[in-house]
Motif scaffolding. Structure first.
Motif, PDB file in Angstrom:
ATOM      1  N   ALA A   1     165.049  -0.542  58.991  1.00 56.66           N
ATOM      2  CA  ALA A   1     163.908  -0.379  59.901  1.00 56.66           C
ATOM      3  C   ALA A   1     163.455  -1.722  60.436  1.00 56.66           C
ATOM      4  N   ARG A   2     163.486  -2.686  59.566  1.00 56.43           N
ATOM      5  CA  ARG A   2     163.007  -3.995  59.990  1.00 56.43           C
ATOM      6  C   ARG A   2     163.913  -4.596  61.058  1.00 56.43           C
TER       7      ARG A   2
ATOM      8  N   LYS B   1     154.957   3.646  58.450  1.00 60.20           N
ATOM      9  CA  LYS B   1     155.925   4.199  57.504  1.00 60.20           C
ATOM     10  C   LYS B   1     156.533   3.065  56.688  1.00 60.20           C
ATOM     11  N   LEU B   2     156.827   1.983  57.409  1.00 58.03           N
ATOM     12  CA  LEU B   2     157.452   0.832  56.772  1.00 58.03           C
ATOM     13  C   LEU B   2     156.540   0.281  55.702  1.00 58.03           C
ATOM     14  N   ILE B   3     155.284   0.170  56.080  1.00 55.75           N
ATOM     15  CA  ILE B   3     154.321  -0.381  55.118  1.00 55.75           C
ATOM     16  C   ILE B   3     154.247   0.517  53.886  1.00 55.75           C
ATOM     17  N   ARG B   4     154.214   1.828  54.151  1.00 55.69           N
ATOM     18  CA  ARG B   4     154.138   2.764  53.039  1.00 55.69           C
ATOM     19  C   ARG B   4     155.366   2.610  52.148  1.00 55.69           C
ATOM     20  N   LYS B   5     156.493   2.486  52.814  1.00 55.74           N
ATOM     21  CA  LYS B   5     157.738   2.366  52.052  1.00 55.74           C
ATOM     22  C   LYS B   5     157.737   1.084  51.232  1.00 55.74           C
ATOM     23  N   GLU B   6     157.249   0.030  51.850  1.00 54.75           N
ATOM     24  CA  GLU B   6     157.221  -1.247  51.121  1.00 54.75           C
ATOM     25  C   GLU B   6     156.321  -1.149  49.906  1.00 54.75           C
ATOM     26  N   GLN B   7     155.195  -0.454  50.134  1.00 57.43           N
ATOM     27  CA  GLN B   7     154.293  -0.271  48.993  1.00 57.43           C
ATOM     28  C   GLN B   7     154.991   0.503  47.892  1.00 57.43           C
ATOM     29  N   GLU B   8     155.706   1.550  48.323  1.00 61.72           N
ATOM     30  CA  GLU B   8     156.433   2.353  47.338  1.00 61.72           C
ATOM     31  C   GLU B   8     157.430   1.495  46.596  1.00 61.72           C
TER      32      GLU B   8
ATOM     33  N   ALA C   1     156.288   3.008  67.559  1.00 59.20           N
ATOM     34  CA  ALA C   1     156.397   1.752  66.834  1.00 59.20           C
ATOM     35  C   ALA C   1     155.303   1.658  65.772  1.00 59.20           C
ATOM     36  N   LYS C   2     154.114   2.129  66.169  1.00 59.77           N
ATOM     37  CA  LYS C   2     153.005   2.085  65.233  1.00 59.77           C
ATOM     38  C   LYS C   2     153.307   2.964  64.027  1.00 59.77           C
ATOM     39  N   MET C   3     153.817   4.144  64.334  1.00 63.40           N
ATOM     40  CA  MET C   3     154.115   5.063  63.250  1.00 63.40           C
ATOM     41  C   MET C   3     155.177   4.490  62.339  1.00 63.40           C
ATOM     42  N   ARG C   4     156.189   3.885  63.002  1.00 65.15           N
ATOM     43  CA  ARG C   4     157.267   3.292  62.216  1.00 65.15           C
ATOM     44  C   ARG C   4     156.717   2.205  61.307  1.00 65.15           C
ATOM     45  N   LEU C   5     155.830   1.441  61.875  1.00 67.99           N
ATOM     46  CA  LEU C   5     155.253   0.338  61.111  1.00 67.99           C
ATOM     47  C   LEU C   5     154.499   0.881  59.910  1.00 67.99           C
TER      48      LEU C   5
END
Lengths: 190, 750
Positions: free
Chosen positions: B390-391, B335-342, B329-333
C-alpha cells in the motif's frame, strides 16, 4: 367545453362556416321521406333484378294459362312464325325471356328493330363488360415489375433473377400471398 | 444474366459519389382549400332567362361532381363526391361537410363516405348523393322561393346505368327537389358531341372505368359499347398496394389520394413497354428515371454542445474524479494506519509471548483467535506485506518484485507415520500446493510451446509462399471458397429455420422433443439406460442446434467474417488476379444490387437517416401502373386490354353496320385517365398492328378531357334535342320513376 385557444376558435369558426347542416334548404320538399333501405351496392341491385324477374315468371305463366292468347302478342304481329306452332309450345314450356317482358319493353324492342339493330341485345351494366383477353399474358416480376422468365414453385411468385429469388425466399409469412393478390392470383378461401 | 444495375462496364468503382443529391418531390393529396361562398348571381341570371333557356348542368362523375349553369362556359363547382356527417357531443350539434371541406376537420375526415360504389360509376349511397346535391344547390344560390328547384336539370350518368340507380336519382330530383324537368346523358358522349364528333370510336378512360363506345352519325351504338373496369381510382389503389409491398415498414401515412396525385405527376405511359422495362433499373440514367418522394419527417435532434460547454463538462468530470481519488486516498490512508496499528499490536504480542510461559502465551493467543505462534507469524507477515504494498502504491516508490519463493515441500518426503496430526494436515496442504505449482508451470510451458508452434507455422507459411506462390494462393482461394460456402450455408439454414416445414426446422423440433422427453428415444432403443449425455463434448452442440433467433450464432458468425477478412487481405496482397471487386463485401455491395436500385435508387442508403426512411422511390411503378389499361393482366384484371377491345369492336362487332374506315378516322380520347402523354400514340400503334395496313387510323384528344363532358352537356341543354329528351315533372308523376326518353347521347332503356 372546447379549449379557447385562438387556433381552436378559428378552427371552430371555419367548421361552422363550411358546415351545411345548419344552412336552411328551402328547395327541399319537406315531405320527402326516402326509403330507409335505398342504399344498395351493385351486387344487391343485380341480385334484386334477377329475383324480380324470377318472381314475375310464374305469374306470367299463370296468366298465360288463363288467357292462352296473351303472349301471342309478339309472334302474331311479327308474322315470322305461325301462331299455331308457337302457342302450344309456349304454354307447355314457357319462354323465360319472353315471360319476363312487360309491355313497355316489348314496345321499345319493336322500335329498336325498326332501327335495324334487331340482333343485338340491350346494353346492360353487366353485358357491356369486356371479355377476358384472348392474348397470351406476358409475365412480369411480382416484386420489381421487370420481365420475369422464372416462377418460384413454392410461392408461385414470378421473378426476374436470382437476386429477386433470394428476396422471395426471405419474405415473411403471408407476404408472398399479398404479392399474389396484387396480381389477382391469390388463393381465396371460401 | 438479365440486364440490370449489375452491368460493370457502365460503372466505375464508386460512381455515386459524384452523383448530385436527388431531386425531392413532396407528396400531394386532396386537402381543404377555402370556404366557397354561395353564388346567387348565376341563379338570378337563370331566372331572367327563364327555364326554357337555362338549366342546371351536373356532371355526376365518380372523381368529381361538376355543376354549373347551362349558359356559362365552365362549371362553377368541382366537388369530390364525398360527404361527412357527425355529431359533436360536447356542444350537441351535428355537422355535415361535402367535398374537400371534409378534409378541414380530422373528425369529419374519420366519418367520410363516398357517394359512389368503390371502383364504379354507380351511385350506391343516396344519402351522400342527396347531401352533395344540397351542397350544389346551396352554392349555386338557389333560394327555393318557388318551393323547390325551379330550373331544369341535366345530369350525366354511367354508360348502361342500372335501372334502380336511375330510378332512385329520378325520384330524388322530382320528389325531393321538385325540379321541372330532368334529362340524363352519358358523359363521354357529351364530350364527343362537344368536340364535333359525328362518327367514330369514343375511348373514355375516367376515374372508375374505361368505356369504348362506337358512335355512328351522332348516335351511340350502345349495344356495341364495352367497359373495362379500370380507371384512375383502380390505378391509385394498385399503386398503393405496390408501394405498401415495396416499403412494408414505411413510417409515413399513405392514402389513395396521394397515389392519385403521384400517378398524375410522376407516371407516364411507356411508348414501348417491354423495351423500356428491360433497361429501367440499369445504372445509366437511373437518376432521371428514379423519382424520390420525400414525406414529412422529424429529424432526430442531436444537441451540439459548444466548445466551452464541453470543456466545462470535462472539467467537472475531472473534478469529481479528483474528489473521488482524494476520498479513496484518505480511506486507504486510514486503512493503512489501522493496519500499522494492528501490526504494532501483533508485534507487541509476539514479543510478549516470547517472554511468557507456554500456558500464558496459549491464553493470549486464544484470546486473539490464533491457533499457534506460526499463525501469528503468518498474520504479521501478511500485514507487513500489505502495508508495504500500500505504501509503495501511495507514495509511488519502486515496485517490489513479488518474491515467488519455491514453497516449502519438505514434509512430502516424510512418511505419515512420523508425523503428528498437525503434520499430516500440513503435508496435505503442501501436496495441494505442489500440484498447483506444477500445473502452473505446465501451463506456462504449454503457452510457450504454442507460441513457438504459431511462429513456426507462420514461418513455414511464408516459406511456402516464397517457394510455391501458386500453390499457396490456391490454398487460400480454396479456403476462401469454403468459408463463403459456409456463410451461405448458414444463411440458408437460418432461412430454412424460418420455414416450419423445412427439414432443418423438423430436425430442430425433433431435437427439442427428444431433449424434453424423460426417456429419450435413441437411448431406449439401444437398451442402454445409462444417460451419458455430456460425456462427449459434441453432445452440447444440440443446444446450439435448437437455439434460433437473436444471438444464437453471433460469435461464430463474427469468427467466420474475421477469417474471411484475413484470407481476403492475403489474397489482395499477393494474388494479382484478386482485386477489390472480388471481395465478398464488394460483391454484395449495394452498387451491384438490383433490389437496391429498385428500393433506393442510384444512391447509397443510410438506414439511420430519418429523411431517407421517409422517402419513396418511384421507378418501375412509373410505367407499370399506367400500363395496366393496355395489359390488365398485370394487375390481375381478367379482361382484355384497351387495344384488344377496340380491335374487336372495329373488326368484328361493327361488321355490316357501317364501314370500318368511318370509325377509324375518328378515334376520340376523353376522360381524366387518358391524359397520359403517349396514350393516343399507343392506341394508334396497337390498332395498327391489328388492322389491315391500308386502313387509315386517326386519333384525337378532347380539347379538355376532364371538363368537356360538362361543357357538352351544357351546350346540349339549350337545344331542341334536350327539349325532346327531358322528362318533365308531369310526365314523371304520370308515368312513374322508370319512365325515360331515349336520345342519341343517352342510355337506352333496358
Amino acid at each position: 367545453m372546447a379549449p379557447a385557444t385562438p387556433e381552436a376558435e378559428a378552427h371552430q369558426a371555419l367548421i361552422e362556416q363550411i358546415d351545411i347542416h345548419q344552412i336552411p334548404k328551402p328547395f327541399r320538399n319537406s315531405h320527402w321521406k326516402p326509403n330507409q333501405r335505398r342504399n344498395k351496392n351493385i351486387k344487391t341491385i343485380l341480385g334484386d333484378a334477377v329475383r324480380k324477374e324470377a318472381s314475375l315468371m310464374p305469374t306470367q305463366d299463370n296468366s298465360g294459362i288463363a288467357t292462352p292468347a296473351a303472349d301471342d302478342f309478339d309472334t302474331s304481329t311479327d308474322g315470322d312464325s305461325t301462331p299455331a306452332n308457337s302457342t302450344p309450345a309456349s304454354t307447355l314450356q314457357p319462354n323465360l325471356a319472353q315471360a319476363s317482358r312487360n309491355l313497355s319493353k316489348l314496345v321499345l324492342e319493336r322500335n329498336m328493330r325498326s332501327n335495324g339493330f334487331s340482333t343485338a341485345p340491350n346494353a346492360t351494366y353487366t353485358n357491356i363488360e369486356s371479355a377476358p383477353s384472348l392474348a397470351h399474358p406476358r409475365h412480369y416480376c411480382d416484386i420489381t415489375g421487370l420481365s420475369a422468365p422464372y416462377t418460384d414453385p413454392k410461392t408461385r411468385l414470378r421473378y426476374h433473377d436470382k437476386e429477386i429469388f433470394g428476396v422471395i425466399r426471405t419474405l415473411g409469412q403471408g407476404v408472398a400471398e399479398q404479392y399474389l393478390e396484387a396480381r389477382g392470383a391469390h388463393t381465396v378461401l371460401k | 444474366m438479365a440486364p440490370s444495375a449489375i452491368d460493370p462496364s457502365t460503372q466505375a468503382s464508386d460512381p455515386q459519389i459524384s452523383a448530385p443529391p436527388p431531386q425531392l418531390y413532396t407528396p400531394r393529396e386532396l386537402h381543404f382549400e377555402r370556404y366557397l361562398a354561395s353564388q346567387p348571381d348565376g341563379y338570378r341570371q337563370a331566372r331572367s332567362r327563364g327555364p326554357e333557356r337555362a338549366a342546371i348542368v351536373i356532371d355526376n362523375g365518380s372523381s368529381e361532381t361538376r355543376a354549373g349553369w347551362s349558359f356559362e362556359n365552365a362549371p362553377r363547382l368541382n366537388i369530390t363526391p364525398i360527404f361527412s356527417k357527425y355529431r359533436d357531443r360536447k356542444i350537441g350539434k351535428a355537422f355535415s361537410f361535402v367535398g374537400a371541406d371534409v378534409y378541414a376537420d380530422t373528425t369529419a375526415k374519420g366519418h367520410m363516405r363516398n357517394a359512389f360504389e368503390a371502383g364504379s360509376g354507380i351511385v350506391s349511397n343516396w344519402d351522400v348523393m342527396e347531401s352533395i346535391l344540397d351542397y350544389v344547390f346551396i352554392k349555386l344560390g338557389i333560394n327555393g322561393s318557388n318551393g323547390g328547384i325551379d330550373m331544369p336539370i341535366v345530369m350525366t350518368e354511367a354508360v348502361a346505368n342500372l335501372p334502380y340507380s336511375r330510378k332512385s336519382m329520378t325520384e330524388i330530383v322530382f320528389e325531393c327537389y321538385s325540379a321541372p324537368s330532368l334529362a340524363y346523358g352519358i358523359d363521354s358522349l357529351f364530350s364527343y358531341d362537344y368536340n364535333n364528333g359525328k362518327t367514330g370510336l369514343v375511348v373514355s378512360s375516367s376515374h372508375s372505368s374505361t368505356h369504348l363506345i362506337p358512335v355512328l352519325n351522332s348516335k351511340a351504338l350502345l349495344t356495341q359499347a364495352t367497359r373495362l373496369n379500370w380507371g384512375g381510382s383502380q390505378s391509385a389503389e394498385y399503386l398503393l398496394k405496390l408501394i405498401r409491398l415495396k416499403y412494408p415498414t414505411f413510417p409515413g401515412k399513405l392514402n389513395s389520394s396521394q397515389m392519385e396525385y403521384m400517378i398524375r405527376d410522376h407516371c407516364y405511359l411507356s411508348r414501348d413497354y417491354d423495351q423500356e422495362l428491360s433497361t429501367y433499373l440499369d445504372w445509366t440514367g437511373l437518376e432521371d428515371r428514379d423519382h424520390v418522394i420525400q414525406f414529412p419527417y422529424t429529424e432526430e435532434v442531436i444537441i451540439q454542445k459548444s466548445e466551452e460547454e464541453l470543456a466545462r463538462i470535462a472539467e467537472k468530470r475531472k473534478e469529481s474524479g479528483r474528489r473521488l481519488q482524494e476520498q479513496a486516498a484518505k480511506m486507504r490512508l486510514e486503512k493503512l494506519i489501522r493496519k500499522e496499528q494492528e501490526l504494532d499490536y501483533y508485534r507487541d504480542l509476539q514479543s510478549k509471548i516470547s517472554n511468557e510461559s507456554k500456558k500464558e502465551s496459549k491464553r493470549l493467543l486464544d484470546a486473539e483467535d490464533m491457533k499457534d505462534e506460526a499463525a501469528l507469524e503468518r498474520t504479521i507477515k501478511e500485514l507487513d506485506r500489505s502495508i508495504r504494498k500500500a505504501r509503495t502504491k501511495d507514495v509511488g516508490g519502486p515496485e517490489i518484485e513479488e518474491e515467488v519463493e519455491e514453497p516449502d515441500f519438505s514434509l512430502l518426503e516424510v512418511p505419515d507415520e512420523q508425523l503428528d496430526e498437525a503434520g499430516i494436515k500440513q503435508k496435505r496442504h503442501q501436496r495441494l500446493m505442489k500440484s498447483n505449482h506444477e500445473a502452473r508451470a505446465r501451463a506456462k510451458a504449454e503457452k510457450e510451446k504454442e507460441k513457438a508452434r504459431v511462429a513456426e507455422e507462420q514461418r513455414a507459411d511464408e516459406e511456402k509462399r516464397e517457394n510455391d506462390l501458386e500453390g499457396w494462393l490456391q490454398e487460400r482461394r480454396n479456403a476462401r471458397a469454403d468459408l463463403v460456402q459456409k456463410v451461405k450455408d448458414r444463411e440458408r439454414l437460418k432461412a430454412d429455420l424460418g420455414n416450419r416445414k423445412s427439414l432443418a426446422s423438423q430436425n430442430r423440433m425433433k431435437s427439442i422433443a427428444n431433449l424434453a422427453s424423460d426417456n429419450p428415444t435413441k437411448k431406449r432403443r439401444r437398451g442402454n439406460d445409462d444417460d451419458n449425455f455430456g460425456a462427449n463434448d459434441d453432445d452440447w452442440g444440440v443446444y446450439r442446434q435448437i437455439a434460433t433467433g437473436e444471438g444464437s450464432d453471433d460469435e461464430e458468425e463474427e469468427d467466420l467474417g474475421a477469417s474471411l477478412k484475413t484470407l481476403e487481405a492475403d489474397l489482395l496482397k499477393y494474388d494479382p488476379d484478386f482485386t477489390d471487386q472480388h471481395t465478398l463485401d464488394a460483391q454484395t455491395d449495394w452498387t451491384k444490387s438490383l433490389v437496391h436500385a429498385f428500393l433506393r435508387g442510384p444512391r447509397p442508403f443510410d438506414p439511420g437517416s430519418q429523411a431517407e426512411a421517409h422517402q419513396l422511390h418511384l421507378n418501375v411503378e412509373r410505367i407499370r401502373v399506367p400500363e395496366v389499361i393496355f395489359q390488365p393482366s398485370i394487375a390481375g384484371l381478367d379482361q382484355a386490354g384497351i387495344v384488344e377491345i377496340a380491335a374487336d369492336i372495329l373488326t368484328h362487332r361493327l361488321n355490316g353496320i357501317a364501314p370500318q374506315q368511318d370509325f377509324l378516322r375518328d378515334i376520340f380520347l376523353t376522360g381524366g385517365n387518358s391524359l397520359f402523354s403517349s396514350f393516343d400514340e399507343r392506341l394508334r400503334e396497337g390498332l395498327r398492328a391489328q388492322l389491315p395496313a391500308e386502313m387509315e387510323i386517326k386519333t384525337r384528344r378532347a380539347k379538355d378531357p376532364v371538363l368537356d363532358a360538362w361543357k357538352g352537356a351544357a351546350k346540349w341543354a339549350g337545344g331542341a334535342k334536350w327539349k325532346a329528351a327531358a322528362v318533365s315533372k308531369e310526365e314523371y308523376f304520370e308515368k312513374g320513376a322508370e319512365y325515360m326518353k331515349e336520345h342519341d347521347l343517352g342510355n337506352a332503356y333496358s
